[in-house]
Design a protein around this motif. Structure first.
Motif, mmCIF file in Angstrom:
data_model
loop_
_atom_site.group_PDB
_atom_site.id
_atom_site.type_symbol
_atom_site.label_atom_id
_atom_site.label_comp_id
_atom_site.label_asym_id
_atom_site.label_seq_id
_atom_site.Cartn_x
_atom_site.Cartn_y
_atom_site.Cartn_z
ATOM 1 N N ASP A 88 1.043 -0.791 0.216
ATOM 2 C CA ASP A 88 0.313 0.112 -0.303
ATOM 3 C C ASP A 88 1.172 1.375 0.276
ATOM 4 O O ASP A 88 1.335 1.425 1.066
ATOM 5 C CB ASP A 88 -0.761 0.056 1.235
ATOM 6 C CG ASP A 88 -2.445 1.056 1.305
ATOM 7 O OD1 ASP A 88 -2.545 1.771 0.399
ATOM 8 O OD2 ASP A 88 -2.872 1.166 1.962
ATOM 9 N N MET A 127 -6.538 6.185 6.486
ATOM 10 C CA MET A 127 -5.981 4.263 6.580
ATOM 11 C C MET A 127 -6.413 3.980 8.786
ATOM 12 O O MET A 127 -6.759 4.845 9.459
ATOM 13 C CB MET A 127 -4.973 4.519 7.053
ATOM 14 C CG MET A 127 -3.727 4.536 5.989
ATOM 15 S SD MET A 127 -1.946 4.007 5.546
ATOM 16 C CE MET A 127 -1.649 5.591 4.523
ATOM 17 N N ARG A 144 2.596 -0.543 4.189
ATOM 18 C CA ARG A 144 2.456 0.863 4.547
ATOM 19 C C ARG A 144 3.249 1.806 4.247
ATOM 20 O O ARG A 144 4.038 1.260 4.464
ATOM 21 C CB ARG A 144 1.172 1.121 4.897
ATOM 22 C CG ARG A 144 0.174 0.467 5.237
ATOM 23 C CD ARG A 144 -1.066 0.581 6.200
ATOM 24 N NE ARG A 144 -2.384 0.000 6.655
ATOM 25 C CZ ARG A 144 -2.572 -0.568 7.376
ATOM 26 N NH1 ARG A 144 -2.929 0.277 8.749
ATOM 27 N NH2 ARG A 144 -4.330 -0.461 7.252
ATOM 28 N N ARG A 164 -0.084 3.442 12.472
ATOM 29 C CA ARG A 164 -1.290 2.214 11.458
ATOM 30 C C ARG A 164 0.129 1.432 10.744
ATOM 31 O O ARG A 164 0.017 0.490 9.855
ATOM 32 C CB ARG A 164 -1.291 3.680 10.503
ATOM 33 C CG ARG A 164 -2.386 3.906 11.354
ATOM 34 C CD ARG A 164 -2.907 5.032 10.244
ATOM 35 N NE ARG A 164 -4.371 6.384 10.940
ATOM 36 C CZ ARG A 164 -3.736 6.552 12.422
ATOM 37 N NH1 ARG A 164 -3.126 6.768 13.230
ATOM 38 N NH2 ARG A 164 -5.353 7.509 12.268
#
Length: 313
Positions: free
Chosen positions: A23, A136, A146, A180
């Motif tokens: 991502d 997110m 990510r 995250r």
């Protein structure tokens, strides 16, 4: 106050499933002088950049996702110019980089506006990152790496330093990234921006990677971005959060050429302590978080080997 030398031993989970999700959130600085030259370089090389990333990151050539964000600065004096600047503008929502997705990203880059001005010599990098991070979830996505891929020629406005600036601090953005499992990958076009971002990554974030775009006009963007993304994919980074607070920003990590499922990586580290005296027993039982790209965070105890003993040993 001497540096403490240690090594993190990380054994990666053995998983033969190669269906990973990558991502990539591209955050592009479109302000300041030379914008037209930078934009032309990016538009010329976007196809090579995207195809190289896709073909190298995913062995199956799917499940690589991208989002594109542009920014300059807050559209108010003295930071930016009303009706010209923006602190955050999504120009492409999250798409899978299949053939049609690659075309969508190429068209988004080709359609980037060149009207942004920026009123001063710093920009709204942290606002743009914060706004993209808010899209997110904070829950960890399995088998997902990510990255926040920032392309810039300028320094960031940090409200901890620039009093009155209507944006977050670098520490707040770093905390959101840790929550995250996002790794910042910064590509800078000028020596001054390289120096500034190296300092911010070292002191405020404590993890991430900074590389050069080859010049103010971003002549190497087509190869520099894939190289930086791929390097970060094979990385082990120390997350300096609350557990690691007693250590200063002076952190040096050994390099790892390749991380494969089921393998063990030994990464030497040197940590400089901020406090001159401390109980050694406490030092050797402190727990730190080591971030392995794509696998998440692992606890590491300084001075203790958590590996299981050999059966006959």
């Amino acid at each position: 106050n001497k540096p403490l030398d240690m090594s993190a031993v990380v054994t990666l989970p053995c998983d033969m499933d190669t269906a990973w999700n990558f991502d990539l959130r591209f955050v592009i600085d479109m302000a300041l002088a030379g914008n037209t030259d930078r934009l032309a370089s990016l538009q010329r090389q976007v196809r090579t950049m995207v195809q190289t990333i896709r073909d190298n990151l995913s062995p199956l050539r799917w499940r690589v996702y991208a989002t594109v964000v542009a920014f300059s600065d807050v559209p108010q004096a003295p930071y930016g110019v009303p009706d010209f600047d923006t602190s955050y503008q999504r120009v492409l929502g999250r798409v899978q980089l299949s053939d049609t997705g690659m075309l969508a990203m190429e068209q988004a880059i080709l359609g980037l506006p060149s009207i942004y001005k920026g009123g001063d010599d710093k920009n709204s990098h942290l606002i743009a990152m914060q706004q993209e991070l808010l899209t997110m979830p904070t829950t960890q996505a399995p088998k997902t790496l990510r990255m926040m891929v920032l392309l810039t020629n300028s320094e960031a406005h940090d409200s901890a330093v620039d009093a009155g600036y209507p944006g977050p601090t670098a520490a707040e953005v770093a905390s959101m990234m840790v929550a995250r499992n996002v790794v910042p990958v910064v590509l800078a076009g000028t020596p001054a921006s390289m120096t500034a971002w190296n300092q911010m990554i070292e002191t405020s974030f404590g993890f991430g990677y900074v590389a050069s775009l080859g010049g103010a006009a971003w002549p190497s963007v087509g190869v520099a971005v894939p190289r930086a993304v791929l390097r970060t994919r094979n990385s082990i980074q120390l997350i300096r959060d609350a557990a690691g607070a007693p250590f200063s920003a002076t952190i040096r990590l050994g390099t790892v050429e390749q991380l494969l499922p089921g393998t063990t990586a030994l990464v030497p580290m040197t940590l400089a302590r901020e406090q001159k005296k401390r109980d050694l027993d406490l030092i050797f039982t402190e727990v730190f978080n080591v971030y392995v790209a794509g696998y998440g965070r692992f606890p590491v105890r300084v001075g203790l080997d958590d590996r299981p003993l050999p059966i006959n040993g």
